[in-house]
Design a protein around this motif. Structure first.
Motif, PDB file in Angstrom:
ATOM      1  N   ASP A  25       0.823  -1.215   0.000  1.00 29.28           N
ATOM      2  CA  ASP A  25       0.000   0.000   0.000  1.00 29.28           C
ATOM      3  C   ASP A  25       0.857   1.265   0.000  1.00 29.28           C
ATOM      4  O   ASP A  25       0.438   2.298  -0.518  1.00 29.28           O
ATOM      5  CB  ASP A  25      -0.927   0.037   1.219  1.00 29.28           C
ATOM      6  N   GLU A  26       2.042   1.182   0.581  1.00 30.93           N
ATOM      7  CA  GLU A  26       2.929   2.346   0.682  1.00 30.93           C
ATOM      8  C   GLU A  26       4.120   2.261  -0.277  1.00 30.93           C
ATOM      9  O   GLU A  26       5.075   3.029  -0.153  1.00 30.93           O
ATOM     10  CB  GLU A  26       3.390   2.507   2.132  1.00 30.93           C
ATOM     11  N   PHE A  27       4.053   1.317  -1.214  1.00 29.31           N
ATOM     12  CA  PHE A  27       5.077   1.158  -2.252  1.00 29.31           C
ATOM     13  C   PHE A  27       6.478   0.958  -1.670  1.00 29.31           C
ATOM     14  O   PHE A  27       7.447   1.561  -2.117  1.00 29.31           O
ATOM     15  CB  PHE A  27       5.057   2.346  -3.232  1.00 29.31           C
ATOM     16  N   ARG A  28       6.572   0.102  -0.656  1.00 26.66           N
ATOM     17  CA  ARG A  28       7.851  -0.255  -0.045  1.00 26.66           C
ATOM     18  C   ARG A  28       7.984  -1.773  -0.049  1.00 26.66           C
ATOM     19  O   ARG A  28       7.001  -2.493  -0.117  1.00 26.66           O
ATOM     20  CB  ARG A  28       7.916   0.202   1.420  1.00 26.66           C
ATOM     21  N   SER A  29       9.218  -2.232   0.099  1.00 27.64           N
ATOM     22  CA  SER A  29       9.422  -3.663   0.331  1.00 27.64           C
ATOM     23  C   SER A  29       9.041  -3.947   1.786  1.00 27.64           C
ATOM     24  O   SER A  29       8.945  -3.026   2.612  1.00 27.64           O
ATOM     25  CB  SER A  29      10.891  -4.030   0.105  1.00 27.64           C
ATOM     26  N   VAL A  30       8.842  -5.207   2.104  1.00 27.01           N
ATOM     27  CA  VAL A  30       8.527  -5.566   3.490  1.00 27.01           C
ATOM     28  C   VAL A  30       9.691  -5.156   4.389  1.00 27.01           C
ATOM     29  O   VAL A  30       9.489  -4.607   5.483  1.00 27.01           O
ATOM     30  CB  VAL A  30       8.214  -7.081   3.628  1.00 27.01           C
ATOM     31  N   ASN A  31      10.911  -5.391   3.943  1.00 28.63           N
ATOM     32  CA  ASN A  31      12.083  -5.018   4.733  1.00 28.63           C
ATOM     33  C   ASN A  31      12.097  -3.512   5.015  1.00 28.63           C
ATOM     34  O   ASN A  31      12.302  -3.074   6.150  1.00 28.63           O
ATOM     35  CB  ASN A  31      13.358  -5.422   3.996  1.00 28.63           C
ATOM     36  N   ALA A  32      11.866  -2.708   3.969  1.00 24.21           N
ATOM     37  CA  ALA A  32      11.856  -1.251   4.144  1.00 24.21           C
ATOM     38  C   ALA A  32      10.715  -0.817   5.057  1.00 24.21           C
ATOM     39  O   ALA A  32      10.860   0.116   5.859  1.00 24.21           O
ATOM     40  CB  ALA A  32      11.741  -0.565   2.788  1.00 24.21           C
ATOM     41  N   GLN A  33       9.581  -1.494   4.973  1.00 24.59           N
ATOM     42  CA  GLN A  33       8.434  -1.150   5.821  1.00 24.59           C
ATOM     43  C   GLN A  33       8.744  -1.446   7.291  1.00 24.59           C
ATOM     44  O   GLN A  33       8.447  -0.627   8.164  1.00 24.59           O
ATOM     45  CB  GLN A  33       7.187  -1.927   5.378  1.00 24.59           C
ATOM     46  N   ILE A  34       9.359  -2.578   7.555  1.00 24.33           N
ATOM     47  CA  ILE A  34       9.733  -2.917   8.931  1.00 24.33           C
ATOM     48  C   ILE A  34      10.721  -1.889   9.462  1.00 24.33           C
ATOM     49  O   ILE A  34      10.586  -1.409  10.595  1.00 24.33           O
ATOM     50  CB  ILE A  34      10.298  -4.352   9.012  1.00 24.33           C
ATOM     51  N   GLU A  35      11.713  -1.520   8.650  1.00 26.99           N
ATOM     52  CA  GLU A  35      12.689  -0.521   9.078  1.00 26.99           C
ATOM     53  C   GLU A  35      12.011   0.821   9.327  1.00 26.99           C
ATOM     54  O   GLU A  35      12.295   1.504  10.318  1.00 26.99           O
ATOM     55  CB  GLU A  35      13.800  -0.362   8.042  1.00 26.99           C
ATOM     56  N   TYR A  36      11.071   1.210   8.471  1.00 28.46           N
ATOM     57  CA  TYR A  36      10.325   2.456   8.638  1.00 28.46           C
ATOM     58  C   TYR A  36       9.541   2.452   9.958  1.00 28.46           C
ATOM     59  O   TYR A  36       9.577   3.419  10.725  1.00 28.46           O
ATOM     60  CB  TYR A  36       9.381   2.633   7.447  1.00 28.46           C
ATOM     61  N   ILE A  37       8.847   1.363  10.235  1.00 33.70           N
ATOM     62  CA  ILE A  37       8.063   1.251  11.468  1.00 33.70           C
ATOM     63  C   ILE A  37       8.975   1.321  12.697  1.00 33.70           C
ATOM     64  O   ILE A  37       8.678   2.034  13.668  1.00 33.70           O
ATOM     65  CB  ILE A  37       7.248  -0.063  11.473  1.00 33.70           C
ATOM     66  N   LEU A  38      10.091   0.592  12.654  1.00 33.14           N
ATOM     67  CA  LEU A  38      11.017   0.584  13.786  1.00 33.14           C
ATOM     68  C   LEU A  38      11.670   1.955  13.993  1.00 33.14           C
ATOM     69  O   LEU A  38      11.828   2.420  15.126  1.00 33.14           O
ATOM     70  CB  LEU A  38      12.087  -0.488  13.598  1.00 33.14           C
ATOM     71  N   ARG A  39      12.047   2.621  12.887  1.00 32.27           N
ATOM     72  CA  ARG A  39      12.656   3.945  12.994  1.00 32.27           C
ATOM     73  C   ARG A  39      11.667   4.949  13.592  1.00 32.27           C
ATOM     74  O   ARG A  39      12.020   5.762  14.439  1.00 32.27           O
ATOM     75  CB  ARG A  39      13.132   4.424  11.628  1.00 32.27           C
ATOM     76  N   ASN A  40      10.405   4.891  13.158  1.00 34.30           N
ATOM     77  CA  ASN A  40       9.385   5.767  13.734  1.00 34.30           C
ATOM     78  C   ASN A  40       9.211   5.509  15.228  1.00 34.30           C
ATOM     79  O   ASN A  40       9.144   6.454  16.020  1.00 34.30           O
ATOM     80  CB  ASN A  40       8.041   5.581  13.031  1.00 34.30           C
ATOM     81  N   ALA A  41       9.131   4.258  15.610  1.00 34.32           N
ATOM     82  CA  ALA A  41       8.954   3.919  17.019  1.00 34.32           C
ATOM     83  C   ALA A  41      10.155   4.377  17.846  1.00 34.32           C
ATOM     84  O   ALA A  41       9.989   4.937  18.941  1.00 34.32           O
ATOM     85  CB  ALA A  41       8.738   2.414  17.176  1.00 34.32           C
ATOM     86  N   ALA A  42      11.350   4.165  17.331  1.00 30.19           N
ATOM     87  CA  ALA A  42      12.565   4.582  18.046  1.00 30.19           C
ATOM     88  C   ALA A  42      12.633   6.100  18.171  1.00 30.19           C
ATOM     89  O   ALA A  42      13.023   6.638  19.220  1.00 30.19           O
ATOM     90  CB  ALA A  42      13.812   4.046  17.337  1.00 30.19           C
ATOM     91  N   GLY A  43      12.232   6.805  17.120  1.00 30.77           N
ATOM     92  CA  GLY A  43      12.234   8.262  17.166  1.00 30.77           C
ATOM     93  C   GLY A  43      11.233   8.802  18.164  1.00 30.77           C
ATOM     94  O   GLY A  43      11.545   9.685  18.973  1.00 30.77           O
ATOM     95  N   LYS A  44      10.031   8.265  18.142  1.00 26.94           N
ATOM     96  CA  LYS A  44       8.990   8.721  19.058  1.00 26.94           C
ATOM     97  C   LYS A  44       9.312   8.385  20.506  1.00 26.94           C
ATOM     98  O   LYS A  44       8.873   9.078  21.420  1.00 26.94           O
ATOM     99  CB  LYS A  44       7.643   8.142  18.647  1.00 26.94           C
ATOM    100  N   ALA A  45      10.101   7.327  20.709  1.00 27.13           N
ATOM    101  CA  ALA A  45      10.508   6.939  22.061  1.00 27.13           C
ATOM    102  C   ALA A  45      11.741   7.705  22.527  1.00 27.13           C
ATOM    103  O   ALA A  45      12.216   7.497  23.647  1.00 27.13           O
ATOM    104  CB  ALA A  45      10.784   5.434  22.110  1.00 27.13           C
ATOM    105  N   GLY A  46      12.275   8.575  21.655  1.00 28.36           N
ATOM    106  CA  GLY A  46      13.452   9.355  22.026  1.00 28.36           C
ATOM    107  C   GLY A  46      14.742   8.557  22.021  1.00 28.36           C
ATOM    108  O   GLY A  46      15.703   8.913  22.695  1.00 28.36           O
ATOM    109  N   ARG A  47      14.790   7.496  21.244  1.00 23.12           N
ATOM    110  CA  ARG A  47      15.967   6.620  21.192  1.00 23.12           C
ATOM    111  C   ARG A  47      16.930   6.955  20.063  1.00 23.12           C
ATOM    112  O   ARG A  47      17.994   6.363  19.977  1.00 23.12           O
ATOM    113  CB  ARG A  47      15.534   5.160  21.057  1.00 23.12           C
ATOM    114  N   LEU A  48      16.555   7.892  19.195  1.00 20.29           N
ATOM    115  CA  LEU A  48      17.420   8.310  18.092  1.00 20.29           C
ATOM    116  C   LEU A  48      17.956   9.707  18.380  1.00 20.29           C
ATOM    117  O   LEU A  48      17.375  10.443  19.186  1.00 20.29           O
ATOM    118  CB  LEU A  48      16.627   8.344  16.780  1.00 20.29           C
TER     119      LEU A  48
END
Length: 62
Positions: A25-48
């Protein structure tokens, strides 16, 4: 860009199906989607670093 770290991920097949659909739906590979989700979660948690977190939060506003 430094090389990416590879690792094995074991995941429930039904969750993988959800990720496949979501990534398509977002025109990404599954790998890229997982990385996107994890990066968002890490950013919102203040881990980046603040710079990366600001970029993520700005992307979410688009």
């Amino acid at each position: 860009m430094p090389p990416k770290k590879s690792f094995l991920l074991r995941i429930d097949p039904k969750l993988y199906e959800v990720l496949e659909k979501w990534s398509a739906d977002e025109f990404r590979s599954v790998n890229a989607q997982i990385e996107y989700i994890l990066r968002n979660a890490a950013g919102k948690a203040g881990r980046l670093p603040k710079k990366e977190t600001a970029q993520i939060l700005n992307e979410d506003k688009k």
